[in-house]
Design an enzyme around this catalytic site. Sequence first.
Site, PDB file in Angstrom:
ATOM      1  N   THR A  78     -22.830  40.213  42.121  1.00  0.00           N
ATOM      2  CA  THR A  78     -23.316  41.497  41.595  1.00  0.00           C
ATOM      3  C   THR A  78     -22.312  42.578  42.009  1.00  0.00           C
ATOM      4  O   THR A  78     -21.306  42.752  41.339  1.00  0.00           O
ATOM      5  CB  THR A  78     -24.729  41.844  42.091  1.00  0.00           C
ATOM      6  N   THR A 104     -30.626  37.217  53.210  1.00  0.00           N
ATOM      7  CA  THR A 104     -30.377  38.470  52.510  1.00  0.00           C
ATOM      8  C   THR A 104     -29.327  38.350  51.427  1.00  0.00           C
ATOM      9  O   THR A 104     -28.523  39.241  51.208  1.00  0.00           O
ATOM     10  CB  THR A 104     -29.946  39.549  53.502  1.00  0.00           C
ATOM     11  N   GLU A 112     -20.705  46.478  50.963  1.00  0.00           N
ATOM     12  CA  GLU A 112     -20.395  47.545  50.000  1.00  0.00           C
ATOM     13  C   GLU A 112     -19.603  48.672  50.663  1.00  0.00           C
ATOM     14  O   GLU A 112     -20.057  49.283  51.623  1.00  0.00           O
ATOM     15  CB  GLU A 112     -21.691  48.061  49.366  1.00  0.00           C
ATOM     16  N   ASN A 131     -23.960  52.930  45.813  1.00  0.00           N
ATOM     17  CA  ASN A 131     -25.414  52.837  45.776  1.00  0.00           C
ATOM     18  C   ASN A 131     -26.112  54.072  45.237  1.00  0.00           C
ATOM     19  O   ASN A 131     -27.326  54.088  45.086  1.00  0.00           O
ATOM     20  CB  ASN A 131     -25.946  52.501  47.169  1.00  0.00           C
ATOM     21  N   SER A 149     -27.429  52.334  36.593  1.00  0.00           N
ATOM     22  CA  SER A 149     -26.866  52.712  35.293  1.00  0.00           C
ATOM     23  C   SER A 149     -25.562  51.976  35.030  1.00  0.00           C
ATOM     24  O   SER A 149     -25.002  51.341  35.901  1.00  0.00           O
ATOM     25  CB  SER A 149     -26.650  54.207  35.236  1.00  0.00           C
TER      26      SER A 149
END
Lengths: 412, 412
Positions: free
Chosen positions: B158, B195, B284, B407, B412
């Site tokens: 992802t 996770t 991230e 984040n 979108s």
Amino acid sequence: MSGSISPLAPKTYAEMPPVRGVRMATAAAGIKYKNRTDVLMMVFDRPAAVAGVFTRSKCPSAPVDFCRDNLPGGVARAVVVNSGNANAFTGRKGRESTKLTAEAAAKAVGCKESEVFLASTGVIGEPLDATKFSGVLDGLATSGTGDFWLEAAKAIMTTDTYPKVATRTAELGGVTVRINGIAKGAGMIAPDMATMLSFVVTDADLPAAVLQSLLSAGVGKTFNAITVDSDTSTSDTLLLFATGAAAADGQKAVTADDATLDGFRAALNDLLRDLALQVVRDGEGARKMVEITVEGAESDEAAKRIALSIANSPLVKTAVAGEDANWGRIVMAVGKSGELADRDRLAIWFGDVRVAVDGERDPGYSEEATSAIMQRQDIPVRVEIGLGNGRATVWTCDLTKEYVEINGDYRS
Amino acid sequence: MSGSISPLAPKTYAEMPPVRGVRMATAAAGIKYKNRTDVLMMVFDRPAAVAGVFTRSKCPSAPVDFCRDNLPGGVARAVVVNSGNANAFTGRKGRESTKLTAEAAAKAVGCKESEVFLASTGVIGEPLDATKFSGVLDGLATSGTGDFWLEAAKAIMTTDTYPKVATRTAELGGVTVRINGIAKGAGMIAPDMATMLSFVVTDADLPAAVLQSLLSAGVGKTFNAITVDSDTSTSDTLLLFATGAAAADGQKAVTADDATLDGFRAALNDLLRDLALQVVRDGEGARKMVEITVEGAESDEAAKRIALSIANSPLVKTAVAGEDANWGRIVMAVGKSGELADRDRLAIWFGDVRVAVDGERDPGYSEEATSAIMQRQDIPVRVEIGLGNGRATVWTCDLTKEYVEINGDYRS
């Protein structure tokens, strides 16, 4: 002190009338900052009753240890607060520093060291040079005035972008009494306890035990219900003083925390809430405030843990920063809280828009309506757990790039 | 999938040889992403033994519920994984979606629905259109090959910036067996459990109960010792499959988790650790990895809670991002962990530089030496509590502006 003021700052500061029995003065001792005040001294010319609550950190600062030792005496004559250095994790030097400061304050005011209270805020781990105080306290003790609350609030700021002040009145024992308070805090803000410094003074005549009872109860839904970054400070200190000046007006004595205190209790709690929300609204890098209410949990305690799990989630807070109505992350935060929850009974509201119900997206979900809520400065979030009657509200702010910037290089 | 690859990414990917007994294929079903694969199918032509560990979220995804239902059967013939949509908090529609997908997979492979395992990763709360699978599974089931591990890892990404693969061999029952694994995960990463999604396959011949015992023990110091942002996913799934192909080589049967498994256990744990660290290194926005070791705590469990309190602190993580040796925030995080700690016994190291000892800054503290450590890409932090023999190591990454950016507008 950051360059620009938080967009969430109050438009005007409260007018702060004097509270009889307390005088204040500030100085620029050059502890860390240049060209600004960094020491505050409060003087009670007659002994004031005192109550306090402190950080629950297992590594508290030297001033927290010092205040805890003096609190059972219940009497205050002087308070010395500095910004720029927390005097935390400073070992023997830290204890020597509090001792030296207390000696100087006691001499300046003419009281016992056990009647002095201290607080420090700023960098952790740097030794605090107490000789920087010794030269200024004599002068502060004599020059202090009652009309000095806003300046006092400014002297204790660190990364705060505005001073935090609040004032209330209440009817007590047949007369009107006043309560004034100041606070500082912007980062390292999480329960428990207050995660900042705050000093509240009333001219009411109340014994220390009653003050302590009021204060310990009052923080639960105010200072212990806010979080900026889930990090608990080593220095959290909230002190409440009663000068007793209202006795001269004929205020009737109060000996226990009972119904005669209803008006005072309500005013005090309202003031504590006001100051606590001012702290969240100055959260480091904050652009938005989020009020999170959890209802229908197993108990009030469970509701508060779920609410804090949401309020402390970096993914929820970054979504708020991005004005993204990412309610799936609210579900995630409920799920990770460890409290009883039934996915298929959950409902979630942003403002008055229900976005999820019965364990899935609301059939009438409108991205447009939800986005409109997210564009507000103050965003209310409500979560219905559907299992019981437990309820809690907590407040937090968004997590922005500015938070990262402010905290990426704080010491230099 | 982000535009640029994490600076902490491995320089090369492991060569991934086939594991006998499993075939894989991927497809681009257009679930959310364009121009990339987003569905992975694994097929076991003969029944494989299966073990699993899952998120402890109270709001798990529909695929997690589905896998938990099938796990007691202990047999797997097919796995279907998609990225782009987590099928979490999707209510009745979510259950219908897993049912439809399992039916299609069972038909394509010729097995029972109870032998199918599913995982989904991506946005929470959006209904997942299972008809997007039905067209592709027949083709995937026939076209799958054994030499497809890297492509499989890519299809499940992802916000990952690189695919995560690892391979090991071990001696077991007189023969050499292989273990291959893939993982995805970059945000919403915190224990417990893993996770993220991870699928590990071995050709060893091991019963499901033994696999489960190995896996449950193996995650403690690997996938359950990493955190990117303290947020626990609703979808965490780690499945371990044993095809049993090694039995044809003469592998002796193993019936219990005992010493005969030492070599296999070590290789499996090493592979799990490898994959887990790859997840942290793709955190991230991460620029730095931090390895936090806590020693001398009351127990191993206490040490782990203290280590996670440090690893999850936004103030510690932003200081690392800013290359600021702000060890005072380590003190803060130890203090807020709730575990027993004595400020005056604490010692803290950055790399081999001791920065604090006996409750204060190290007398030989050198800002220069400490800053040199902070400029590294991998930063080891060690905390000595001084109270007992408890020990734990956890891994995390820094908190950067890029985390906030990624984040702030994920949906979108």
